[in-house]
Structure formats: C-alpha cells, structure tokens
Scaffold this motif. Sequence first.
Motif, PDB file in Angstrom:
ATOM      1  N   UNK A  41     -19.672 -40.860 -40.046  1.00 57.83           N
ATOM      2  CA  UNK A  41     -18.472 -40.069 -39.617  1.00 57.83           C
ATOM      3  C   UNK A  41     -18.491 -39.248 -38.505  1.00 57.83           C
ATOM      4  N   UNK A  42     -19.181 -39.777 -37.576  1.00 56.44           N
ATOM      5  CA  UNK A  42     -19.023 -39.210 -36.103  1.00 56.44           C
ATOM      6  C   UNK A  42     -17.906 -39.866 -35.422  1.00 56.44           C
ATOM      7  N   UNK A  43     -17.598 -38.946 -34.478  1.00 57.28           N
ATOM      8  CA  UNK A  43     -16.409 -39.356 -33.617  1.00 57.28           C
ATOM      9  C   UNK A  43     -16.578 -40.365 -32.664  1.00 57.28           C
ATOM     10  N   UNK A  44     -15.620 -41.326 -32.264  1.00 53.76           N
ATOM     11  CA  UNK A  44     -16.080 -42.455 -31.408  1.00 53.76           C
ATOM     12  C   UNK A  44     -16.379 -41.781 -29.908  1.00 53.76           C
ATOM     13  N   UNK A  45     -15.717 -40.686 -29.597  1.00 54.56           N
ATOM     14  CA  UNK A  45     -15.999 -40.139 -28.130  1.00 54.56           C
ATOM     15  C   UNK A  45     -17.578 -39.768 -28.175  1.00 54.56           C
ATOM     16  N   UNK A  46     -18.051 -39.152 -29.331  1.00 54.40           N
ATOM     17  CA  UNK A  46     -19.464 -38.781 -29.305  1.00 54.40           C
ATOM     18  C   UNK A  46     -20.262 -39.799 -29.185  1.00 54.40           C
ATOM     19  N   UNK A  47     -19.954 -40.753 -30.068  1.00 49.84           N
ATOM     20  CA  UNK A  47     -20.896 -42.200 -30.327  1.00 49.84           C
ATOM     21  C   UNK A  47     -21.083 -42.489 -28.981  1.00 49.84           C
ATOM     22  N   UNK A  48     -20.096 -42.963 -28.353  1.00 50.69           N
ATOM     23  CA  UNK A  48     -19.763 -43.555 -26.985  1.00 50.69           C
ATOM     24  C   UNK A  48     -20.778 -43.013 -25.911  1.00 50.69           C
ATOM     25  N   UNK A  49     -20.604 -41.401 -25.950  1.00 46.41           N
ATOM     26  CA  UNK A  49     -21.192 -40.656 -24.843  1.00 46.41           C
ATOM     27  C   UNK A  49     -22.399 -40.611 -25.016  1.00 46.41           C
ATOM     28  N   UNK A  50     -22.997 -40.568 -26.189  1.00 44.46           N
ATOM     29  CA  UNK A  50     -24.590 -40.274 -26.135  1.00 44.46           C
ATOM     30  C   UNK A  50     -25.418 -41.453 -26.487  1.00 44.46           C
ATOM     31  N   UNK A  83     -46.496 -49.618 -30.550  1.00 43.05           N
ATOM     32  CA  UNK A  83     -46.663 -48.783 -31.782  1.00 43.05           C
ATOM     33  C   UNK A  83     -45.905 -47.522 -31.744  1.00 43.05           C
ATOM     34  N   UNK A  84     -45.777 -47.039 -30.362  1.00 40.52           N
ATOM     35  CA  UNK A  84     -44.887 -45.933 -30.221  1.00 40.52           C
ATOM     36  C   UNK A  84     -43.198 -45.869 -30.683  1.00 40.52           C
ATOM     37  N   UNK A  85     -42.725 -47.201 -30.156  1.00 39.07           N
ATOM     38  CA  UNK A  85     -41.234 -47.405 -30.577  1.00 39.07           C
ATOM     39  C   UNK A  85     -41.280 -47.814 -32.129  1.00 39.07           C
ATOM     40  N   UNK A  86     -42.231 -48.205 -32.917  1.00 38.09           N
ATOM     41  CA  UNK A  86     -42.079 -48.303 -34.232  1.00 38.09           C
ATOM     42  C   UNK A  86     -42.193 -46.959 -35.121  1.00 38.09           C
ATOM     43  N   UNK A  87     -43.119 -46.184 -34.452  1.00 42.44           N
ATOM     44  CA  UNK A  87     -43.204 -44.848 -35.191  1.00 42.44           C
ATOM     45  C   UNK A  87     -41.967 -44.093 -34.782  1.00 42.44           C
ATOM     46  N   UNK A  88     -41.367 -44.032 -33.617  1.00 42.93           N
ATOM     47  CA  UNK A  88     -40.140 -43.248 -33.183  1.00 42.93           C
ATOM     48  C   UNK A  88     -38.893 -43.813 -34.443  1.00 42.93           C
ATOM     49  N   UNK A  89     -38.728 -45.166 -34.433  1.00 41.77           N
ATOM     50  CA  UNK A  89     -37.846 -45.523 -35.354  1.00 41.77           C
ATOM     51  C   UNK A  89     -37.943 -45.183 -36.831  1.00 41.77           C
ATOM     52  N   UNK A  90     -39.146 -45.082 -37.173  1.00 40.67           N
ATOM     53  CA  UNK A  90     -39.666 -44.508 -38.476  1.00 40.67           C
ATOM     54  C   UNK A  90     -39.125 -42.963 -38.488  1.00 40.67           C
ATOM     55  N   UNK A  91     -39.313 -42.143 -37.488  1.00 38.11           N
ATOM     56  CA  UNK A  91     -39.005 -40.812 -37.590  1.00 38.11           C
ATOM     57  C   UNK A  91     -37.385 -40.830 -37.566  1.00 38.11           C
ATOM     58  N   UNK A  92     -36.679 -41.884 -36.934  1.00 36.22           N
ATOM     59  CA  UNK A  92     -35.190 -41.678 -36.915  1.00 36.22           C
ATOM     60  C   UNK A  92     -34.937 -41.608 -38.518  1.00 36.22           C
ATOM     61  N   UNK A  93     -35.499 -42.664 -39.489  1.00 41.46           N
ATOM     62  CA  UNK A  93     -35.149 -42.863 -40.772  1.00 41.46           C
ATOM     63  C   UNK A  93     -35.236 -41.463 -41.432  1.00 41.46           C
ATOM     64  N   UNK A  94     -36.395 -40.823 -41.356  1.00 41.11           N
ATOM     65  CA  UNK A  94     -36.602 -39.414 -41.869  1.00 41.11           C
ATOM     66  C   UNK A  94     -35.359 -38.376 -41.470  1.00 41.11           C
ATOM     67  N   UNK A  95     -35.160 -38.477 -39.981  1.00 45.92           N
ATOM     68  CA  UNK A  95     -34.305 -37.476 -39.295  1.00 45.92           C
ATOM     69  C   UNK A  95     -32.804 -37.586 -39.996  1.00 45.92           C
ATOM     70  N   UNK A  96     -32.477 -38.745 -40.392  1.00 49.15           N
ATOM     71  CA  UNK A  96     -31.311 -38.830 -40.832  1.00 49.15           C
ATOM     72  C   UNK A  96     -30.624 -38.117 -42.203  1.00 49.15           C
ATOM     73  N   UNK A  97     -31.832 -37.314 -42.726  1.00 51.18           N
ATOM     74  CA  UNK A  97     -31.572 -36.492 -43.964  1.00 51.18           C
ATOM     75  C   UNK A  97     -31.549 -34.904 -43.505  1.00 51.18           C
ATOM     76  N   UNK A  98     -31.527 -34.658 -42.172  1.00 50.33           N
ATOM     77  CA  UNK A  98     -31.719 -33.343 -41.733  1.00 50.33           C
ATOM     78  C   UNK A  98     -30.014 -32.902 -41.616  1.00 50.33           C
ATOM     79  N   UNK A 100     -29.072 -31.304 -39.067  1.00 49.73           N
ATOM     80  CA  UNK A 100     -28.564 -31.473 -37.724  1.00 49.73           C
ATOM     81  C   UNK A 100     -29.225 -32.904 -37.444  1.00 49.73           C
ATOM     82  N   UNK A 101     -28.865 -33.746 -38.144  1.00 50.67           N
ATOM     83  CA  UNK A 101     -29.320 -35.215 -38.032  1.00 50.67           C
ATOM     84  C   UNK A 101     -28.984 -35.711 -36.591  1.00 50.67           C
ATOM     85  N   UNK A 102     -27.800 -35.421 -36.192  1.00 47.61           N
ATOM     86  CA  UNK A 102     -27.206 -36.271 -34.997  1.00 47.61           C
ATOM     87  C   UNK A 102     -27.951 -35.768 -33.727  1.00 47.61           C
ATOM     88  N   UNK A 103     -28.401 -34.588 -33.697  1.00 48.71           N
ATOM     89  CA  UNK A 103     -29.114 -34.009 -32.348  1.00 48.71           C
ATOM     90  C   UNK A 103     -30.456 -34.563 -32.432  1.00 48.71           C
TER      91      UNK A 103
END
Length: 435
Positions: A41-50, A83-98, A100-103
């Motif tokens: 549900x994020x706006x297109x302009x915010x998606x494109x910007x970030x 390894x660092x990239x894999x760990x960061x992607x795993x943390x993104x998976x967890x962050x989506x339930x917060x 303030x998930x977007x930031x």
Amino acid sequence: MRIDDKPEHHPALWVPTLYFAEGLPYFVVATIAGLMYKSMGMANDQIALWTGMLGFVWVFKPLWSPFLEAARSKKSIVLLFQFLGGASLGLVALALHLPNYFAVSIALLGLVAIASATHDIAADGLYIASLSATQQATFAGWQGGFYNVARFFSLGGLVVLAGYFEKHMAVAQAWSLIFGLLGVSMVLLAAYHFWALPIGRNQARAEGGMRGVWNTLRDVIIDFFKKPGIWLAIAFIILFRAGEGQITTIGPLFLRAARSEGGLGLATAEVGAVYGTLATVAFIGGSLLGGYFTAWRGLRRSMFFLILAMNLPNLAYFFLSTAMPTNLGVVAAALSLEMFGYGFGFVGLILFIMQEVAVGKYQMAHYALGTGIMQLGYVLFKIVSGEIQAALGYQHFFLWVLVSAIPVLVLSRIVPIGRHEKKSDSTPHSAAIQL
C-alpha cells in the motif's frame, strides 16, 4: 591441509553460482522491493524515491573498493558479504511485521545494497585474478547469463510465488516468506562457495593501519587516471550503454501502455510470461555465444560486431510499435531477438573493462571503478529516456535509440582494444581449470 592448499576447481563449478549470487540481491533491491511495497500500500512516489536512492550504492561502490585490497584474499570478502547479505534479507523478513516497517526495512535494504555492491567488487576481482584472458572471454557469457538468471528468477518465480502467498495469507506474512527464502538462499550459496571458490589472493595489500589504506586509496585513484587513454575509455564505457539504458526503461512501459497511447496494452502477467520464457532462454544463449565468439576472435576483432549485436535488435521494438501485433507469440519472438542481441553484445563491455581498464596491480579496485562508470552511464541515459520518449512518441523514440549507438560504434574504431590479450594469455592459470 589448509584451505589455501586445496586445488582450485574448474570455473564451471563456481562462475555460474558466483554471478547468480551477485545478481540476486541487486534485483531484490532494484525490483522486488518496489513490488513488495506496492502490495503493502505504499505510494508510488515514496517507492520510487527510496528504492531509487538505494540504487546509487552501486554507482559509488568504487569509493570503498581500495579498502578491499587490504584483505588477504578475494574469496574471504565474497564469503563474508554473502553471509551478511543473507542475514540482512532475513532481518527484512522480520521487519515487515513492525509498525514502522517501511523505515526499518529500507534501512535493512540499505545494508543489503552495501553488502551486494561490496560483494560485486570482490566477486569480479576474483574472476579476473583466477582466469586467463581467454578463460575470461569464454566464461564472460556464463557470467552475464547467470547474473541475469537471478533477474528472471526474481521477476518470474519469486513474484509468482508472492502472488500465490498473497491469496492465502496477509500481505506482510507473504512477503516475509519471500525474503526469508532469499536470505536462506544467500547463506546456502555462501556455504557452497566456501568449498568451490578459488582463493584469489590480492596482489597489492595495503600497509598496516588506516594510513596504509588511505595511501592505497590515493594510489589506486592516481594509478587509474594515469592509464594511457583512460578518458577515451571512460567515454566509451558511458556511451556503450546509451541504447540499453533507454530501451530497458521505456520498452516494458511500451508493452504495458494502452493501444490508444501507442503501446501494446499487455497485462502484467503477459509481460512476465514473455520475458520469463523465450526471452530468458534467448538472453542466456546470447550471453554464452557472445563469450565464446569473443574468445575465438579476440576482443579487438569482435568489439564492432558486439556493439552491433547489442543495438541492431532494438529494431524489434520499432517493429512492434509499427505493426502493433495482437499475437503474443509474435511479441515473444521479437523480444527474444532483442534479448539475444543484448546478451551477446554486453559481453564486449564487461571484457573491455576487465582487459583494458582493470589491468595492473589494482585489478579489483580498478574493475570496480570501471563498473561504477558503467552503472553511471546506464543511470544517465535511463534518467533522460522518459522525457525523450514523451517528446518523440514510441515509434520515433525506438529509432532514436538506434541513433544513440552511433557514437560508441565510432569510438570502437579509435579506443585502444586488445593491447593486453597476448600478455594475459601467457600467464599460467592451470590451477583454475582443475576439477
């Protein structure tokens, strides 16, 4: 037996997976993240910007490439950042339930981008250091092909899977599963590469301490710009992607645009089906054949034909904008021709940077500088493509893209190419082809 003493494996055992691992996080940040935020549900302009801001990491990655020369080997850097990239992607998976998930997820995707860009530097440096010039040309098609397998794996399989999950669970949960799968995939690739990759020792390691690193940085930059003909080479690299940067931006929009607007009016699923089937096979086939073609003829004698191969098939888009076919098979055939040429010709730019720009004691850092310039060229032409298309319309725009290839064709007859081929081939690399 120490790791350093292990025999090195045949390039076919690690080049495909190394470049799949290089491409996967890039396309996650560049494409998958935007589709995820759109579903949430994020706006297109915010998606494109970030997500656009995150893309600049790959432009500026040369700024920290000299620091990597201080490491003992390129393999150690590759493993660390996979390894660092894999760990960061795993943390993104967890962050989506917060709440303030977007930031939080954007910050974590920033870590993914930094890990991915740094991994690119080390992976490319490992490729250059471990293979002779002939092997580089032979496996350049594998390199580009499997990098883009990651593109189609992301845009095809993972997006389809995410759409299936969205129908059966909450959107955040669906995309958490996708990012969890991505994280596990990167960790598994790192585990495999612990066994498969050659060492790739750095030829020039910095003196101890931060002063040594800064001295290396200064020396890398000075040495880069002291190379004979470097400014002509920079112009060549930037202009090489003039047509590609525009066609890859406007082409998909033309396919989706309504027929009343001059487009083909295809649905998103139809565009995915076209690019994910015949066009995928055509691109990989073109990449492989382009590598073997250049290994056979040598870079100097191949370059003009590689540039033609990359740009002439863009006529396919002009044909589509004129004929306006309704048969999806005709569209798929035209785009497959275009993607075959793209894969075949792009080999030329990769090898030019490897064999003409990155030659010397700072191979890894100078290749990173070259690919940063390459990315800058792509971004510059991508930025202006929208305004040009709006002014010209689709048909005339696709003709303009062909005209955009003329300057690099002219430069290909002027810029020095092939100066180091014989010298590089004389270097023994027997260990790199052992099974």
